[in-house]
Design a protein around this motif. Structure first.
Motif, PDB file in Angstrom:
ATOM      1  N   THR A 145       0.714  -1.217   0.133  1.00  0.00           N
ATOM      2  CA  THR A 145       0.188   0.067  -0.134  1.00  0.00           C
ATOM      3  C   THR A 145       0.807   1.340   0.055  1.00  0.00           C
ATOM      4  O   THR A 145       1.912   1.055   0.599  1.00  0.00           O
ATOM      5  CB  THR A 145      -1.032   0.151   1.414  1.00  0.00           C
ATOM      6  OG1 THR A 145      -0.222  -0.224   2.469  1.00  0.00           O
ATOM      7  CG2 THR A 145      -2.036  -1.218   1.291  1.00  0.00           C
ATOM      8  N   GLN A 160      -3.514  10.493  -4.871  1.00  0.00           N
ATOM      9  CA  GLN A 160      -4.844  11.189  -4.828  1.00  0.00           C
ATOM     10  C   GLN A 160      -5.009  12.504  -5.317  1.00  0.00           C
ATOM     11  O   GLN A 160      -5.937  12.689  -6.120  1.00  0.00           O
ATOM     12  CB  GLN A 160      -5.070  11.348  -3.179  1.00  0.00           C
ATOM     13  CG  GLN A 160      -5.372   9.792  -2.609  1.00  0.00           C
ATOM     14  CD  GLN A 160      -5.513   9.833  -0.939  1.00  0.00           C
ATOM     15  OE1 GLN A 160      -5.030  11.020  -0.261  1.00  0.00           O
ATOM     16  NE2 GLN A 160      -6.266   8.927  -0.541  1.00  0.00           N
ATOM     17  N   ASN A 192       0.511  -3.225  -8.555  1.00  0.00           N
ATOM     18  CA  ASN A 192       1.445  -4.446  -8.414  1.00  0.00           C
ATOM     19  C   ASN A 192       1.700  -4.967  -9.967  1.00  0.00           C
ATOM     20  O   ASN A 192       0.610  -5.210 -10.669  1.00  0.00           O
ATOM     21  CB  ASN A 192       0.956  -5.546  -7.798  1.00  0.00           C
ATOM     22  CG  ASN A 192       1.368  -6.856  -7.604  1.00  0.00           C
ATOM     23  OD1 ASN A 192       1.949  -7.536  -8.456  1.00  0.00           O
ATOM     24  ND2 ASN A 192       1.811  -7.220  -6.358  1.00  0.00           N
ATOM     25  N   GLU A 215      -3.137  -5.605  -9.256  1.00  0.00           N
ATOM     26  CA  GLU A 215      -3.811  -5.117  -7.939  1.00  0.00           C
ATOM     27  C   GLU A 215      -3.342  -3.824  -7.318  1.00  0.00           C
ATOM     28  O   GLU A 215      -2.002  -3.494  -7.405  1.00  0.00           O
ATOM     29  CB  GLU A 215      -3.657  -6.622  -6.840  1.00  0.00           C
ATOM     30  CG  GLU A 215      -4.393  -7.743  -6.904  1.00  0.00           C
ATOM     31  CD  GLU A 215      -4.117  -8.813  -6.246  1.00  0.00           C
ATOM     32  OE1 GLU A 215      -3.145  -8.768  -5.486  1.00  0.00           O
ATOM     33  OE2 GLU A 215      -4.834  -9.722  -6.208  1.00  0.00           O
ATOM     34  N   ALA A 216      -4.131  -3.341  -6.748  1.00  0.00           N
ATOM     35  CA  ALA A 216      -3.905  -1.852  -5.971  1.00  0.00           C
ATOM     36  C   ALA A 216      -4.840  -1.632  -4.971  1.00  0.00           C
ATOM     37  O   ALA A 216      -6.080  -1.761  -5.357  1.00  0.00           O
ATOM     38  CB  ALA A 216      -3.824  -0.753  -7.128  1.00  0.00           C
ATOM     39  N   GLU A 217      -4.598  -0.907  -4.050  1.00  0.00           N
ATOM     40  CA  GLU A 217      -5.363  -0.471  -3.010  1.00  0.00           C
ATOM     41  C   GLU A 217      -5.534   1.093  -3.445  1.00  0.00           C
ATOM     42  O   GLU A 217      -6.945   1.479  -3.417  1.00  0.00           O
ATOM     43  CB  GLU A 217      -4.935  -0.298  -1.549  1.00  0.00           C
ATOM     44  CG  GLU A 217      -5.942   0.065  -0.408  1.00  0.00           C
ATOM     45  CD  GLU A 217      -5.154   0.019   1.002  1.00  0.00           C
ATOM     46  OE1 GLU A 217      -5.154   0.809   1.638  1.00  0.00           O
ATOM     47  OE2 GLU A 217      -4.964  -1.201   1.297  1.00  0.00           O
ATOM     48  N   THR A 218      -4.539   1.879  -3.981  1.00  0.00           N
ATOM     49  CA  THR A 218      -4.944   3.142  -4.433  1.00  0.00           C
ATOM     50  C   THR A 218      -3.777   3.156  -5.790  1.00  0.00           C
ATOM     51  O   THR A 218      -2.721   2.727  -5.204  1.00  0.00           O
ATOM     52  CB  THR A 218      -4.413   4.357  -3.539  1.00  0.00           C
ATOM     53  OG1 THR A 218      -5.374   4.135  -2.457  1.00  0.00           O
ATOM     54  CG2 THR A 218      -4.743   5.531  -4.029  1.00  0.00           C
ATOM     55  N   ASN A 221      -7.624  -6.983 -12.930  1.00  0.00           N
ATOM     56  CA  ASN A 221      -7.543  -5.975 -12.068  1.00  0.00           C
ATOM     57  C   ASN A 221      -7.167  -4.572 -12.422  1.00  0.00           C
ATOM     58  O   ASN A 221      -7.539  -3.489 -11.861  1.00  0.00           O
ATOM     59  CB  ASN A 221      -6.659  -6.609 -10.705  1.00  0.00           C
ATOM     60  CG  ASN A 221      -7.008  -7.804 -10.285  1.00  0.00           C
ATOM     61  OD1 ASN A 221      -8.164  -7.818 -10.029  1.00  0.00           O
ATOM     62  ND2 ASN A 221      -6.006  -8.558 -10.080  1.00  0.00           N
ATOM     63  N   TYR A 263      -7.939   1.084 -14.303  1.00  0.00           N
ATOM     64  CA  TYR A 263      -6.929   2.337 -13.873  1.00  0.00           C
ATOM     65  C   TYR A 263      -6.507   2.928 -15.287  1.00  0.00           C
ATOM     66  O   TYR A 263      -5.528   3.970 -14.986  1.00  0.00           O
ATOM     67  CB  TYR A 263      -5.849   1.693 -13.186  1.00  0.00           C
ATOM     68  CG  TYR A 263      -6.139   1.229 -11.773  1.00  0.00           C
ATOM     69  CD1 TYR A 263      -6.491   2.352 -10.801  1.00  0.00           C
ATOM     70  CD2 TYR A 263      -6.332  -0.118 -11.266  1.00  0.00           C
ATOM     71  CE1 TYR A 263      -6.711   1.764  -9.407  1.00  0.00           C
ATOM     72  CE2 TYR A 263      -6.718  -0.332 -10.074  1.00  0.00           C
ATOM     73  CZ  TYR A 263      -6.922   0.445  -9.099  1.00  0.00           C
ATOM     74  OH  TYR A 263      -7.106   0.138  -7.865  1.00  0.00           O
TER      75      TYR A 263
END
Length: 243
Positions: free
Chosen positions: A127, A137, A156, A161-164, A185, A189
């Motif tokens: 993260t 952000q 990743n 995958e990514a949380e943000t 995933n 994005y």
């Protein structure tokens, strides 16, 4: 059959190492990576290049040099003071060309027409921590066009995958397509994914990405490319550093 190689982050790292040891310098590869990004984008307005440490940040410094030499207005916002030998070379070159460089602070991207994401590379796991999280952000809340270099920061490289993570209008991946950016995933994005062929010799073949209309069978070692992937690479494999 037309295809693009799709490889793991570890294979990319090994291919990069072998190429630097046997074929061409890392400094030249970094210049080619930046040139691939330069050719992929319709540059305009106020360009802000967000850089981290290491080689991903180095691509940003090299891009700043190319933009400045082609009379574009750009500035660098840095989130790390760490530099490799190659990224340090381009950071000094950008400084000598008069490219403004500042440490990241809130509001750094407020006036940008284009933001270039050179914060984190394909090896990122886990993260985002501060100030990286705030920067990502802020990039995502901007109305600017967003260009991610190699991978969207926060993602990743093997799984997508990514949380943000950075949401990009275009991602220019360097050398070969990594698994993460073409995984299910990753789709939310990025809007467009292109490859810059910088002349890296592949250490080993893995999967192959083919167009949706390709005639393939399950044992062909092929996977269908997502619709946001451009199957024609940008060829900068013969570019050399200017004198």
């Amino acid at each position: 059959m037309k295809y693009l190689d799709c490889i793991s982050v570890e294979n990319m790292r090994e291919s990069d190492r072998m190429t630097i040891e046997n074929v061409v310098s890392g400094r030249t590869l970094m210049y080619r990576a930046a040139m691939g990004v330069f050719r992929a984008v319709n540059w305009h307005g106020e360009i802000v290049i967000a850089v981290g440490g290491g080689n991903n940040g180095g691509d940003g410094y090299a891009l700043a040099c190319i933009l400045k030499r082609n009379n574009y207005t750009c500035r660098i916002v840095k989130l790390s003071e760490k530099l490799t030998d190659d990224s340090g070379f381009y950071a000094k070159w950008a400084e000598s060309l008069g490219v403004p460089c500042e440490a990241y602070a809130s509001g750094a991207f407020a006036d940008a027409d284009i933001i270039v994401d050179c914060l984190l590379g394909t090896g990122f796991r886990g993260t985002l921590r501060e100030p990286w999280l705030s920067a990502v952000q802020e990039i995502n809340s901007s109305k600017a066009e967003v260009v991610s270099v190699d991978i969207n920061s926060g993602m990743n490289g093997d799984t997508g995958e990514a949380e943000t993570a950075v949401h990009s209008d275009i991602t220019v991946t360097i050398g070969y397509v990594k698994r993460g950016p073409v995984s299910p995933n990753a789709a939310r994005y990025m809007k467009k994914l292109v490859v810059a062929d910088i002349g890296i010799v592949l250490a080993k073949a893995e999967e192959k990405l083919v167009p949706a209309d390709a005639d393939i069978h399950s044992d062909d070692g092929c996977i269908i490319a997502p619709d946001y992937l451009t199957m024609e690479p940008i060829d900068v494999s013969l570019e050399e550093l200017p004198n």
